[in-house]
Design an enzyme around this catalytic site. Sequence first.
Site, PDB file in Angstrom:
ATOM      1  N   LEU A   1      -8.309  15.187   2.013  1.00 48.80           N
ATOM      2  CA  LEU A   1      -7.516  16.333   2.494  1.00 48.80           C
ATOM      3  C   LEU A   1      -7.655  16.463   4.010  1.00 48.80           C
ATOM      4  O   LEU A   1      -7.467  17.538   4.555  1.00 48.80           O
ATOM      5  CB  LEU A   1      -7.986  17.622   1.802  1.00 48.80           C
ATOM      6  CG  LEU A   1      -7.584  17.752   0.319  1.00 48.80           C
ATOM      7  CD1 LEU A   1      -8.137  19.038  -0.280  1.00 48.80           C
ATOM      8  CD2 LEU A   1      -6.058  17.713   0.148  1.00 48.80           C
TER       9      LEU A   1
ATOM     10  N   ALA B   1      -6.219  16.246   7.373  1.00 54.25           N
ATOM     11  CA  ALA B   1      -4.909  16.136   8.027  1.00 54.25           C
ATOM     12  C   ALA B   1      -5.075  15.348   9.316  1.00 54.25           C
ATOM     13  O   ALA B   1      -6.164  15.230   9.856  1.00 54.25           O
ATOM     14  CB  ALA B   1      -4.374  17.533   8.306  1.00 54.25           C
ATOM     15  N   GLY B   2      -3.985  14.794   9.813  1.00 51.76           N
ATOM     16  CA  GLY B   2      -4.042  14.030  11.060  1.00 51.76           C
ATOM     17  C   GLY B   2      -2.802  13.189  11.216  1.00 51.76           C
ATOM     18  O   GLY B   2      -1.701  13.608  10.839  1.00 51.76           O
TER      19      GLY B   2
ATOM     20  N   CYS C   1      -2.864  -0.897   2.082  1.00 53.26           N
ATOM     21  CA  CYS C   1      -2.742  -0.448   0.684  1.00 53.26           C
ATOM     22  C   CYS C   1      -1.784   0.723   0.487  1.00 53.26           C
ATOM     23  O   CYS C   1      -0.741   0.576  -0.151  1.00 53.26           O
ATOM     24  CB  CYS C   1      -4.119  -0.109   0.135  1.00 53.26           C
ATOM     25  SG  CYS C   1      -5.237  -1.514   0.220  1.00 53.26           S
TER      26      CYS C   1
ATOM     27  N   ARG D   1      -3.491  -3.185  10.174  1.00 53.45           N
ATOM     28  CA  ARG D   1      -2.181  -3.233   9.505  1.00 53.45           C
ATOM     29  C   ARG D   1      -1.644  -1.819   9.315  1.00 53.45           C
ATOM     30  O   ARG D   1      -2.364  -0.917   8.917  1.00 53.45           O
ATOM     31  CB  ARG D   1      -2.314  -3.915   8.135  1.00 53.45           C
ATOM     32  CG  ARG D   1      -2.446  -5.416   8.214  1.00 53.45           C
ATOM     33  CD  ARG D   1      -2.665  -6.014   6.860  1.00 53.45           C
ATOM     34  NE  ARG D   1      -3.953  -5.621   6.294  1.00 53.45           N
ATOM     35  CZ  ARG D   1      -4.322  -5.865   5.044  1.00 53.45           C
ATOM     36  NH1 ARG D   1      -3.505  -6.482   4.220  1.00 53.45           N
ATOM     37  NH2 ARG D   1      -5.505  -5.494   4.600  1.00 53.45           N
TER      38      ARG D   1
HETATM   39  C1  UGA Z   1      -7.505   2.560  -0.404  1.00 51.07           C
HETATM   40  C2  UGA Z   1      -8.212   3.306  -1.552  1.00 51.07           C
HETATM   41  O1  UGA Z   1      -8.979   4.392  -1.030  1.00 51.07           O
HETATM   42  C3  UGA Z   1      -9.143   2.352  -2.320  1.00 51.07           C
HETATM   43  O2  UGA Z   1      -9.725   3.038  -3.430  1.00 51.07           O
HETATM   44  C4  UGA Z   1      -8.308   1.158  -2.811  1.00 51.07           C
HETATM   45  O3  UGA Z   1      -9.119   0.211  -3.499  1.00 51.07           O
HETATM   46  C5  UGA Z   1      -7.658   0.462  -1.621  1.00 51.07           C
HETATM   47  O4  UGA Z   1      -6.809   1.418  -0.932  1.00 51.07           O
HETATM   48  C6  UGA Z   1      -6.824  -0.685  -2.126  1.00 51.07           C
HETATM   49  O5  UGA Z   1      -5.851  -0.442  -2.843  1.00 51.07           O
HETATM   50  O6  UGA Z   1      -7.203  -1.847  -1.916  1.00 51.07           O
HETATM   51  P1  UGA Z   1      -8.261   1.760   2.072  1.00 51.07           P
HETATM   52  O7  UGA Z   1      -6.817   1.440   2.280  1.00 51.07           O
HETATM   53  O8  UGA Z   1      -9.311   0.751   2.427  1.00 51.07           O
HETATM   54  O9  UGA Z   1      -8.529   2.123   0.511  1.00 51.07           O
HETATM   55  O10 UGA Z   1      -8.596   3.047   2.917  1.00 51.07           O
HETATM   56  P2  UGA Z   1      -8.757   4.616   2.656  1.00 51.07           P
HETATM   57  O11 UGA Z   1     -10.142   5.001   2.994  1.00 51.07           O
HETATM   58  O12 UGA Z   1      -8.240   5.022   1.357  1.00 51.07           O
HETATM   59  O13 UGA Z   1      -7.804   5.186   3.804  1.00 51.07           O
HETATM   60  C7  UGA Z   1      -6.406   4.937   3.811  1.00 51.07           C
HETATM   61  C8  UGA Z   1      -5.734   5.661   4.958  1.00 51.07           C
HETATM   62  O14 UGA Z   1      -5.716   7.065   4.719  1.00 51.07           O
HETATM   63  C9  UGA Z   1      -6.436   5.484   6.307  1.00 51.07           C
HETATM   64  O15 UGA Z   1      -5.464   5.289   7.307  1.00 51.07           O
HETATM   65  C10 UGA Z   1      -7.171   6.790   6.508  1.00 51.07           C
HETATM   66  O16 UGA Z   1      -7.405   7.109   7.858  1.00 51.07           O
HETATM   67  C11 UGA Z   1      -6.177   7.765   5.866  1.00 51.07           C
HETATM   68  N1  UGA Z   1      -6.805   9.038   5.424  1.00 51.07           N
HETATM   69  C12 UGA Z   1      -7.793   9.033   4.485  1.00 51.07           C
HETATM   70  C13 UGA Z   1      -6.338  10.239   5.933  1.00 51.07           C
HETATM   71  O17 UGA Z   1      -5.408  10.272   6.770  1.00 51.07           O
HETATM   72  N2  UGA Z   1      -6.891  11.418   5.476  1.00 51.07           N
HETATM   73  C14 UGA Z   1      -7.873  11.437   4.550  1.00 51.07           C
HETATM   74  O18 UGA Z   1      -8.320  12.535   4.169  1.00 51.07           O
HETATM   75  C15 UGA Z   1      -8.340  10.218   4.038  1.00 51.07           C
END
Ligand code: UGA
Length: 450
Positions: free
Chosen positions: A268, A270-271, A278, A345
């Site tokens: 949750l 925001a940004g 993914c 990416r």
């Molecule tokens: C995501 C899932 O979290 C993993 O469980 C999954 O295995 C993976 O995709 C995949 O399908 O291989 P990932 O893409 O490595 O993992 O990164 P995340 O930590 O989920 O973050 C994704 C994006 O969301 C990032 O750009 C992050 O900065 C953003 N984010 C994350 C937000 O903007 N707000 C948040 O509260 C959390």
Amino acid sequence: MVKGNISIFGAGYVGLTSAVLFANSGFKVNLIENDPKRLKILRSGKSFFYEQGIDELLQEALRQKNLSITDQPAVIKNSEVIFSCVGTPDNPDGSSNLSYIYSVAKTISENANDVAVFVQKSTVPVGTGENIELLFKKEQRKIAYVSNPEFLREGTAILDSLWFDRVVVGSNNDSAITKVMSIYEQLEKNKDKIAKIINVEPINKPSGKYIRTNRNSAELIKVTANAFLALKISFANSIAKLADESGADVVDVMDAVGADNRIGRAFLNAGRGYGGGCFPKDVSGLIASASEYGVDMPIMIAVTDINESMPGYIANKAQGELETLENKKVAVLGLAFKAGTSDSRKSPGVKLANILDKSGAKVTAFDPHANIEAGGDLRSSVVVKSSLRDAVTGVDAILIATEWEEFKKLNFKEIADLMSGNLIIDAVNILDPSVIGGFGLNYIGVGRGK
Ligand code: UGA
């Protein structure tokens, strides 16, 4: 129990992480990769991407002779379990490009023995496994098919795999499920030993769940999980826009809302929106695959639209504060799509740097690990700097786009002296506005009031 060897197609984030973890749990592993550049780097005991602990585990696996890295798919002929961890990039229409998936399935059909189990770890639309089973049937092969989606996050891949929430294994073949589960049980037994190799303290958390299900449910579990996390982020970003207009602080709002156990605080934040290899492709892939089944997904279309609006929304905020972006010097800190990785990416930081540059700003950029990877996606006039100090010297504004620890701990007194202007745009809401204000700097976050 698996007594024979394991083969893994694809040395990307998922394939390489799985290979080094299985090899360090005592399995004999073949990692099959056809990119000669990647092969050369990996054989020298180094990963081609930054991920905590991966180099140490790779070197240990090679030292123990439990891992062989090859471009010869024929090695699978003696394998008991074969994992597919190849990429599923998005097509221009948003659907998933499954050409690598089917090419691996074909190779397996041609080379594997009949008692082998084929495990799909790549993220695929629901129904893909069924098509692969049909292909095996057509070619009169008896290879069992199992869907075992991966949930690790880049940046915390090793820890996520050792202290997992759940392992999902879906198949219409029960004994194949048991076999694949046993690999993870052996990994779990070895987790403290592996943690020692990479010098991390064991995490105190209850054991994860082992979930058996059918093939199609396993496929849908994976895309649903990613879609729901993306939905949480876009939801937070919608509320952030309202917070900006109404003078509320979205961080306080989400801290309190997320304190409700039914909701949870995770994802949750925001940004500038989500990026990476993914979420963007998995959300568009879900929309496309649902429509093939005649199902509309307006909720996920809204998630994508909100996400795509965020970099422009933040650039407009910057323009509002600076009056114009024309010839304004802006440093973008953070080019990785999130902290803990060199992956850039679909990185929001790259998008922001490009939007600002296109709007006439003079943009410098810096990332502690992603400068090289991001370079090719940045507009040619964006100047990548090898130190943070060089990037911020003389600028009118700093925009923080990735939540790296070192950006949270910046010495703002020194930063204020190095800058010409005084604007700090916190596009990941990691700073304390009152602290920044104390140095005479003007702070704007996303959803943190006017
Ligand atoms: C995501 C899932 O979290 C993993 O469980 C999954 O295995 C993976 O995709 C995949 O399908 O291989 P990932 O893409 O490595 O993992 O990164 P995340 O930590 O989920 O973050 C994704 C994006 O969301 C990032 O750009 C992050 O900065 C953003 N984010 C994350 C937000 O903007 N707000 C948040 O509260 C959390």
